[in-house]
Design a protein around this motif. Structure first.
Motif, PDB file in Angstrom:
ATOM      1  N   VAL A 128       0.802  -1.126  -0.005  1.00 37.19           N
ATOM      2  CA  VAL A 128       0.029  -0.004   0.006  1.00 37.19           C
ATOM      3  C   VAL A 128       0.826   1.357   0.006  1.00 37.19           C
ATOM      4  O   VAL A 128       1.987   1.222   0.745  1.00 37.19           O
ATOM      5  N   VAL A 129       0.622   2.002  -0.760  1.00 39.21           N
ATOM      6  CA  VAL A 129       1.343   3.457  -0.936  1.00 39.21           C
ATOM      7  C   VAL A 129       0.745   4.334  -0.279  1.00 39.21           C
ATOM      8  O   VAL A 129      -0.831   4.626  -0.527  1.00 39.21           O
ATOM      9  N   VAL A 130       1.505   5.098   0.552  1.00 44.18           N
ATOM     10  CA  VAL A 130       0.683   6.098   1.720  1.00 44.18           C
ATOM     11  C   VAL A 130       1.489   7.504   1.597  1.00 44.18           C
ATOM     12  O   VAL A 130       2.828   7.570   1.869  1.00 44.18           O
ATOM     13  N   ASP A 131       0.707   8.475   1.252  1.00 43.94           N
ATOM     14  CA  ASP A 131       1.199   9.948   1.154  1.00 43.94           C
ATOM     15  C   ASP A 131       0.982  10.364   2.504  1.00 43.94           C
ATOM     16  O   ASP A 131      -0.087  10.473   2.857  1.00 43.94           O
ATOM     17  N   VAL A 132       2.214  10.804   2.920  1.00 47.82           N
ATOM     18  CA  VAL A 132       2.208  11.546   4.417  1.00 47.82           C
ATOM     19  C   VAL A 132       2.275  12.627   4.506  1.00 47.82           C
ATOM     20  O   VAL A 132       2.523  13.457   5.543  1.00 47.82           O
ATOM     21  N   ARG A 133       2.073  13.334   3.346  1.00 48.63           N
ATOM     22  CA  ARG A 133       1.940  15.091   3.434  1.00 48.63           C
ATOM     23  C   ARG A 133       0.694  15.470   3.851  1.00 48.63           C
ATOM     24  O   ARG A 133      -0.033  14.746   4.287  1.00 48.63           O
ATOM     25  N   SER A 134       0.758  16.835   4.056  1.00 54.33           N
ATOM     26  CA  SER A 134      -0.407  17.518   4.730  1.00 54.33           C
ATOM     27  C   SER A 134      -1.733  17.325   3.908  1.00 54.33           C
ATOM     28  O   SER A 134      -1.548  17.102   2.590  1.00 54.33           O
ATOM     29  N   GLU A 135      -2.763  17.660   4.572  1.00 57.04           N
ATOM     30  CA  GLU A 135      -3.767  17.668   3.867  1.00 57.04           C
ATOM     31  C   GLU A 135      -3.934  18.640   2.635  1.00 57.04           C
ATOM     32  O   GLU A 135      -4.340  18.106   1.750  1.00 57.04           O
ATOM     33  N   ALA A 136      -3.386  19.823   2.796  1.00 53.53           N
ATOM     34  CA  ALA A 136      -3.378  20.967   1.578  1.00 53.53           C
ATOM     35  C   ALA A 136      -2.556  20.212   0.411  1.00 53.53           C
ATOM     36  O   ALA A 136      -2.883  20.527  -0.754  1.00 53.53           O
ATOM     37  N   GLU A 137      -1.322  19.286   0.770  1.00 49.79           N
ATOM     38  CA  GLU A 137      -0.666  18.754  -0.119  1.00 49.79           C
ATOM     39  C   GLU A 137      -1.244  18.100  -0.958  1.00 49.79           C
ATOM     40  O   GLU A 137      -1.331  17.859  -2.378  1.00 49.79           O
ATOM     41  N   VAL A 138      -1.948  16.906  -0.354  1.00 47.40           N
ATOM     42  CA  VAL A 138      -2.423  15.798  -0.887  1.00 47.40           C
ATOM     43  C   VAL A 138      -4.025  16.203  -1.502  1.00 47.40           C
ATOM     44  O   VAL A 138      -4.075  15.722  -2.712  1.00 47.40           O
ATOM     45  N   LYS A 139      -4.460  17.395  -1.219  1.00 48.11           N
ATOM     46  CA  LYS A 139      -5.754  17.922  -1.930  1.00 48.11           C
ATOM     47  C   LYS A 139      -5.275  18.014  -3.629  1.00 48.11           C
ATOM     48  O   LYS A 139      -6.055  18.208  -4.286  1.00 48.11           O
ATOM     49  N   VAL A 140      -4.011  18.616  -3.931  1.00 43.53           N
ATOM     50  CA  VAL A 140      -3.557  19.198  -5.095  1.00 43.53           C
ATOM     51  C   VAL A 140      -3.339  17.779  -6.008  1.00 43.53           C
ATOM     52  O   VAL A 140      -4.136  17.716  -6.888  1.00 43.53           O
ATOM     53  N   SER A 141      -2.566  16.824  -5.427  1.00 45.47           N
ATOM     54  CA  SER A 141      -2.292  15.591  -5.992  1.00 45.47           C
ATOM     55  C   SER A 141      -1.500  14.594  -5.301  1.00 45.47           C
ATOM     56  O   SER A 141      -1.237  14.901  -4.498  1.00 45.47           O
ATOM     57  N   VAL A 142      -1.779  13.175  -5.853  1.00 45.57           N
ATOM     58  CA  VAL A 142      -1.138  12.143  -5.089  1.00 45.57           C
ATOM     59  C   VAL A 142      -0.651  11.223  -6.524  1.00 45.57           C
ATOM     60  O   VAL A 142      -1.210  11.452  -7.513  1.00 45.57           O
ATOM     61  N   ILE A 143       0.063  10.357  -6.072  1.00 43.70           N
ATOM     62  CA  ILE A 143       0.620   9.295  -6.880  1.00 43.70           C
ATOM     63  C   ILE A 143      -0.295   8.397  -7.116  1.00 43.70           C
ATOM     64  O   ILE A 143      -1.157   7.938  -6.227  1.00 43.70           O
ATOM     65  N   PRO A 144      -0.813   7.941  -8.287  1.00 40.84           N
ATOM     66  CA  PRO A 144      -1.861   7.202  -8.570  1.00 40.84           C
ATOM     67  C   PRO A 144      -1.887   5.716  -7.852  1.00 40.84           C
ATOM     68  O   PRO A 144      -0.809   5.064  -7.667  1.00 40.84           O
ATOM     69  N   GLY A 145      -3.092   5.527  -7.283  1.00 35.18           N
ATOM     70  CA  GLY A 145      -3.069   4.221  -6.145  1.00 35.18           C
ATOM     71  C   GLY A 145      -2.490   4.344  -4.849  1.00 35.18           C
ATOM     72  O   GLY A 145      -2.670   3.681  -3.931  1.00 35.18           O
ATOM     73  N   ALA A 146      -2.197   5.824  -4.470  1.00 34.64           N
ATOM     74  CA  ALA A 146      -1.759   6.091  -3.029  1.00 34.64           C
ATOM     75  C   ALA A 146      -2.957   6.363  -2.371  1.00 34.64           C
ATOM     76  O   ALA A 146      -3.870   6.872  -3.042  1.00 34.64           O
ATOM     77  N   ILE A 147      -2.794   6.295  -1.088  1.00 30.82           N
ATOM     78  CA  ILE A 147      -3.878   6.660  -0.286  1.00 30.82           C
ATOM     79  C   ILE A 147      -3.352   7.526   0.761  1.00 30.82           C
ATOM     80  O   ILE A 147      -2.027   7.806   0.922  1.00 30.82           O
ATOM     81  N   THR A 148      -4.037   8.374   1.690  1.00 28.05           N
ATOM     82  CA  THR A 148      -3.418   9.291   2.559  1.00 28.05           C
ATOM     83  C   THR A 148      -2.909   8.445   3.948  1.00 28.05           C
ATOM     84  O   THR A 148      -3.493   7.686   4.073  1.00 28.05           O
ATOM     85  N   LYS A 149      -2.308   9.338   4.464  1.00 34.22           N
ATOM     86  CA  LYS A 149      -1.831   8.846   5.914  1.00 34.22           C
ATOM     87  C   LYS A 149      -3.145   8.617   6.797  1.00 34.22           C
ATOM     88  O   LYS A 149      -3.116   7.591   7.529  1.00 34.22           O
TER      89      LYS A 149
END
Length: 178
Positions: free
Chosen positions: A72-93
């Motif tokens: 599982v790919v997990v984006d640990v950036r802030s909410e403001a950062e992940v609202k812009v974009s993520v790597i396809p298939g990633a989920i947020t922290k």
């Protein structure tokens, strides 16, 4: 005589470093200490994600449920950062933390902007016994390789939050810092 002058400063620096390691380590979430964490590069991560997409597409064609991925790919950036974009298939922290049981037994692959926050999180997970591989270079390496990004709802985008304007990204992407 020259040697003794060199030894004292080195010993002093070593002593000061040892004395300040714990507060620094605590401040940065274990970045400087803790368990050693394996890393994964852009090529290998991209390959894993492509293979998973192919498995899911074949399952969809057959009308069957796709098998659970081993990672599982997990984006640990802030909410403001992940609202812009993520790597396809990633989920947020936040998604990972909320549904941690669902991902039990999988390799967690955290990423952030350049790798500092994801390294700290990876060490935290490793300490808790989670199998983890930190994505070295994180989203800046991803866009540096010209790979795609998506919004949280899966729409393709060229926007990437870089946290700071000191980072340079390829011209095909739109840099967001706020």
């Amino acid at each position: 005589m020259m040697q003794s002058r060199l030894i004292l400063p080195i010993a002093t620096v070593t002593l000061l470093s040892a004395m300040t390691l714990s507060p620094v380590s605590a401040q940065f979430g274990g970045f400087f200490g803790g368990p050693k964490v394996e890393t994964i590069g852009t090529t290998d991560l991209s390959r894993l994600l492509q293979q998973q997409q192919q498995v899911e597409a074949k399952s969809e064609e057959r009308g069957t449920n796709s098998p659970q991925s081993s990672f599982v790919v997990v984006d640990v950036r802030s909410e403001a950062e992940v609202k812009v974009s993520v790597i396809p298939g990633a989920i947020t922290k936040a998604q990972y933390e909320k549904n941690r049981r669902q991902y039990q037994g999988r390799t967690v692959i955290p990423y952030c902007t350049v790798g500092g926050r994801s390294t700290a999180y990876a060490k935290q997970l490793a300490k808790a016994g989670v199998k983890v591989k930190n994505y070295q270079g994180s989203i800046l390496k991803w866009v540096g390789a010209g790979l795609p990004l998506v919004t949280l709802d899966g729409q393709s985008t060229n926007r990437v939050h870089t946290y700071s304007d000191r980072y340079r990204i390829p011209a095909k992407y739109e840099q967001v810092t706020e």
